[in-house]
Design an enzyme around this catalytic site. Structure first.
Site, short mmCIF file in Angstrom:
data_model
loop_
_atom_site.label_atom_id
_atom_site.label_comp_id
_atom_site.label_asym_id
_atom_site.label_seq_id
_atom_site.Cartn_x
_atom_site.Cartn_y
_atom_site.Cartn_z
N ARG A 42 0.81 -1.07 0.24
CA ARG A 42 0.33 0.17 -0.10
C ARG A 42 0.88 1.97 -0.24
O ARG A 42 0.20 2.33 -0.35
CB ARG A 42 -0.73 -0.02 1.68
CG ARG A 42 -1.90 -0.86 0.79
CD ARG A 42 -2.94 -0.94 2.13
NE ARG A 42 -3.24 0.15 2.49
CZ ARG A 42 -3.38 -0.46 4.40
NH1 ARG A 42 -3.49 -1.39 4.64
NH2 ARG A 42 -2.69 0.97 5.34
N ASN A 43 1.87 1.27 -0.23
CA ASN A 43 3.22 2.09 0.03
C ASN A 43 3.25 2.82 -1.48
O ASN A 43 3.26 2.20 -2.14
CB ASN A 43 4.54 2.26 0.29
CG ASN A 43 5.07 3.36 0.87
OD1 ASN A 43 5.70 3.90 -0.29
ND2 ASN A 43 5.89 3.51 2.13
N GLN A 44 2.80 4.34 -1.45
CA GLN A 44 2.08 5.05 -3.06
C GLN A 44 3.58 5.01 -3.22
O GLN A 44 3.96 5.49 -4.55
CB GLN A 44 1.43 6.02 -3.05
CG GLN A 44 0.43 5.45 -2.71
CD GLN A 44 -0.82 6.71 -2.64
OE1 GLN A 44 -0.71 7.17 -2.04
NE2 GLN A 44 -1.62 5.90 -2.55
N PHE A 45 5.02 5.10 -3.24
CA PHE A 45 6.72 5.62 -3.65
C PHE A 45 6.74 4.99 -4.80
O PHE A 45 6.69 5.80 -6.01
CB PHE A 45 7.56 4.56 -2.27
CG PHE A 45 8.72 4.98 -2.81
CD1 PHE A 45 9.56 6.44 -2.60
CD2 PHE A 45 9.63 4.01 -4.01
CE1 PHE A 45 10.55 6.80 -2.97
CE2 PHE A 45 10.88 4.60 -4.39
CZ PHE A 45 11.51 5.37 -4.15
N SER A 143 4.66 8.74 1.19
CA SER A 143 3.92 8.20 0.26
C SER A 143 3.57 6.99 1.59
O SER A 143 2.71 5.78 0.05
CB SER A 143 5.18 7.19 -0.49
OG SER A 143 6.55 6.97 0.35
#
Length: 167
Positions: A42-45, A143
């Protein structure tokens, strides 16, 4: 109560011709387990970075290929904290942080570096002094899935201007 074990971060992903560096705070639990920067699904990095580099499927590539793409685009990835103690993944739980020797390392290993984006509050707090070393610095919306107050589009709006440094 038992003390959290000492955790160690990752080496930088940084080529000598890097123009931009994205500095996080410290790898989360999922990242440490997989030995990969920003491994939490789920980290948007990787989506944010892909959009900024105009490599829309970056987050879908195998990890090693993502790193090759990043380096080809003159972008580096590292964390401000080299080691710490922490239960869970939240920056607020970090104790005993040992900071990487950022200025000295960057001067030697990335002499063309111009801009540094700080991915979240702790990295900003511990690394913003790099502005005193001649780098253009900016604090980015994190992020992390914990930073849910901003939509992906709002985060991207904050991230995009950093990438003008590559021109």
């Amino acid at each position: 109560m038992t003390q959290s074990p000492e955790l160690s971060g990752f080496p930088p992903v940084l080529a000598p011709d890097a123009a931009i560096l994205l500095l996080g705070s410290f790898p989360g639990v999922a990242s440490l387990a997989q030995a990969q920067y920003y491994a939490h699904p789920r980290n948007q990095f990787w989506r944010l970075l892909g959009a900024c580099l105009e490599v829309e499927a970056l987050h879908l590539l195998p990890y090693e290929e993502r790193l090759r793409v990043v380096v080809r685009h003159r972008v580096g990835i590292w964390d401000v904290v080299a080691s710490c103690r922490r239960k869970g993944s939240l920056d607020a739980a970090v104790t005993g942080a040992e900071v990487n020797p950022l200025a000295a390392y960057l001067r030697e290993h990335a002499p063309r570096l111009e801009c540094i984006g700080f991915n979240g509050g702790l990295s900003w707090k511990l690394g913003r002094h790099l502005a005193d070393h001649g780098y253009r610095v900016c604090r980015l919306a994190s992020s992390s899935p914990a930073a849910a107050m901003y939509s992906f589009e709002q985060k991207l709006e904050q991230w995009r201007p950093l990438f003008a440094c590559r021109s």
